[in-house]
Design an enzyme around this catalytic site. Structure first.
Site, mmCIF file in Angstrom:
data_model
loop_
_atom_site.group_PDB
_atom_site.id
_atom_site.type_symbol
_atom_site.label_atom_id
_atom_site.label_comp_id
_atom_site.label_asym_id
_atom_site.label_seq_id
_atom_site.Cartn_x
_atom_site.Cartn_y
_atom_site.Cartn_z
ATOM 1 N N THR A 29 0.859 -1.178 -0.060
ATOM 2 C CA THR A 29 0.005 0.017 0.036
ATOM 3 C C THR A 29 0.896 1.129 -0.026
ATOM 4 O O THR A 29 1.840 1.210 0.591
ATOM 5 C CB THR A 29 -0.841 -0.008 1.070
ATOM 6 N N GLY A 30 0.328 2.362 -0.635
ATOM 7 C CA GLY A 30 1.084 3.700 -0.638
ATOM 8 C C GLY A 30 1.354 3.945 -2.254
ATOM 9 O O GLY A 30 1.178 3.198 -3.040
ATOM 10 N N ASP A 84 6.389 -4.140 -1.095
ATOM 11 C CA ASP A 84 5.557 -3.072 -0.276
ATOM 12 C C ASP A 84 6.770 -1.424 -0.168
ATOM 13 O O ASP A 84 7.882 -1.984 -0.419
ATOM 14 C CB ASP A 84 4.989 -3.579 1.187
ATOM 15 N N ALA A 86 7.846 1.741 2.104
ATOM 16 C CA ALA A 86 8.280 1.837 3.461
ATOM 17 C C ALA A 86 8.396 3.395 3.776
ATOM 18 O O ALA A 86 8.546 4.066 2.970
ATOM 19 C CB ALA A 86 9.490 1.194 3.775
ATOM 20 N N GLY A 98 3.506 2.281 7.914
ATOM 21 C CA GLY A 98 2.228 2.644 8.389
ATOM 22 C C GLY A 98 1.798 4.011 8.130
ATOM 23 O O GLY A 98 0.744 4.390 8.602
ATOM 24 N N GLU A 106 -0.494 -4.869 6.317
ATOM 25 C CA GLU A 106 0.777 -4.894 5.472
ATOM 26 C C GLU A 106 1.815 -6.262 6.296
ATOM 27 O O GLU A 106 2.334 -6.968 5.759
ATOM 28 C CB GLU A 106 1.595 -3.778 5.501
ATOM 29 N N LYS A 124 14.019 7.331 1.832
ATOM 30 C CA LYS A 124 13.642 6.519 2.893
ATOM 31 C C LYS A 124 14.837 5.749 3.689
ATOM 32 O O LYS A 124 14.672 5.463 4.669
ATOM 33 C CB LYS A 124 12.698 5.624 2.285
#
Ligand code: 5RP
Length: 234
Positions: A29-30, A84, A86, A98, A106, A124
């Site tokens: 997600t994201g 995914d 981060a 999150g 996740e 990141k």
């Protein structure tokens, strides 16, 4: 593509090279994971056969719109690969996740996967986790008591900072796909992530937290100088 979105898409494109026919995939997600799902959709429409488990309702809708066949962990409890994003990643592949409020699903999906590859732009990567406020997913029942317990857990782990309930844009507290709330712990620095993880898990109202320790097997980080990888990728 040198802009941030371009870097995210570069990371997603590199991770897509790891996907093989027949794989069972966890779909993150994201905004970075969104690129992966879109690119995966292009491959599926060109004939690639895979199935995916989405980590949020948002990703479910996107995957369906892109034509990616979906399954669930109930039907398919063991996955080959999760890709995914981060919010932070350190050099030992420990993560904070999150920011998009999907951390519990996740983490469940990542845990069910043989491999978890993180895709991110270079911003990141951090020397020490904690600059990004740590999301903690909590039960709405007894919220004030849980906040107090979370604050004590944080202090026991040697951290300091504010703990706030994440608001929803439309007003009130944000509610996750699982019907929980999110606390954001602005800690600045986390000296002992394993201890903090253990302390937070001791709080009964905590459903999960955004520290992903020992889950990511590799990372694809897109930089302006090209894509670099951490850990085991291929
Ligand atoms: C959602 C997440 C996301 O993966 C994380 O917030 C990174 O998002 P983005 O790729 O948009 O920066 O953990 O819960």
């Amino acid at each position: 593509m040198a802009d941030l979105e371009g870097l995210k898409r570069d990371a997603a494109a590199r991770a897509l090279q790891l996907v093989r026919p027949g794989m069972k995939l966890g779909l993150g997600t994201g905004s970075t994971a969104k690129h992966f799902v879109e690119l995966l959709g292009e491959k599926v429409r060109a004939g690639l056969e895979v199935v995916g488990v989405p980590t949020s309702e948002q990703t479910r809708e996107l995957a369906l719109a892109c034509g990616v066949p979906l399954t669930s962990l109930d039907e398919t409890p063991a996955l080959d690969l999760t890709v995914d994003g981060a919010d932070e990643i350190d050099h030992d592949l420990r993560l904070i996740k999150g920011g998009g409020a999907a951390l519990l699903r996740e983490k469940i999906v990542a845990q069910a996967s043989a491999r978890m590859i993180v895709i991110a732009d270079e911003t990141k990567l951090v020397e020490r986790l904690g600059r990004f406020p740590l999301p903690v997913e909590v039960a709405p029942f007894g919220l004030a008591a849980t906040i107090m317990a979370v604050r004590r857990a944080i202090e026991r782990a040697g951290c300091h900072g504010s703990v706030t309930v994440r608001p929803h844009k439309a007003g009130g507290a944000l509610v996750t796909d699982g019907g929980h709330n999110i606390l954001d712990a602005a800690l600045g620095s986390i000296p002992d992530a394993a201890r903090l993880s253990d302390e937070l898990h001791e709080v009964p109202g905590v459903m999960g937290h955004g520290l992903f320790l020992g889950l990511a097997t590799g990372a694809v980080l897109a930089t302006r100088a090209g894509v670099r990888t951490l850990g085991q990728i291929d």
